[in-house]
Design a protein around this motif. Sequence first.
Motif, PDB file in Angstrom:
ATOM      1  N   ILE A 129       0.832  -1.210   0.000  1.00 11.74           N
ATOM      2  CA  ILE A 129       0.000   0.000   0.000  1.00 11.74           C
ATOM      3  C   ILE A 129       0.861   1.251   0.000  1.00 11.74           C
ATOM      4  N   CYS A 148      -1.892  -1.696  -6.336  1.00 15.29           N
ATOM      5  CA  CYS A 148      -3.184  -1.768  -5.660  1.00 15.29           C
ATOM      6  C   CYS A 148      -3.890  -3.086  -5.967  1.00 15.29           C
ATOM      7  N   VAL A 177      -8.142   0.496  -1.298  1.00 13.94           N
ATOM      8  CA  VAL A 177      -7.529  -0.151  -2.463  1.00 13.94           C
ATOM      9  C   VAL A 177      -8.495  -0.126  -3.644  1.00 13.94           C
ATOM     10  N   CYS A 180      -8.433   3.254  -5.048  1.00 10.68           N
ATOM     11  CA  CYS A 180      -7.202   3.433  -5.820  1.00 10.68           C
ATOM     12  C   CYS A 180      -7.373   2.888  -7.236  1.00 10.68           C
TER      13      CYS A 180
END
Length: 203
Positions: A129, A148, A177, A180
């Motif tokens: 991350i 991601c 995530v 993202c």
Amino acid sequence: DVPAEVAGLQRSMDLNPRDPSLALSLGEGLAELRRYDQAGIAFRRALAIAPNDPEAYTGLAQLEVLQYADVRAAMALLDKAPVELHSGAEILSERVELLLLQRDYKAAQQAAESLRSGGRFVSPLSVLILRARVSRLSGDTQGAKALCQQALGMATAIASGGLNEAALHGEAVIPAVQACLGHRAEALQALQNVRALASKMDV
């Protein structure tokens, strides 16, 4: 007044004054309460007991940012750590975070590439991350999305582990995530899943 958990740590520290892990936990608890001066005392106490404990250095560095917004002073504190700790997970992870605050994305990318998991808080998932954040802030959109995607697979696997703290941590990462990756609906659903799991665990 302080919460019962922090008060309990203070009593335990009085009974076990040479336990660095208690001093660290007390520092973390006081920092969350924004009692930064007291937190600094606790972290320095941990450092006096265990001079090679990287978490004491990172705790003090974080306080410089939280209390004074002084990233340079935080970097200087990390530099004071024994040389053998500089490439360790805790110090290096904190250095990447500080470099991002300085917007020195090139240096952050170089440091992140060297980062490996280790210690209490730097897990393989958190490394992925952090690298994704560095890539995104550096302008490498495709690289960030690839990282991601890896993080999503890892977090999903962790979250399937049942009703435990590890599963909750994995579930809690998934909304960010998904965001993202540009998956807005999935991110919102994942956020609801986190709340449901936290409710089941009475967190």
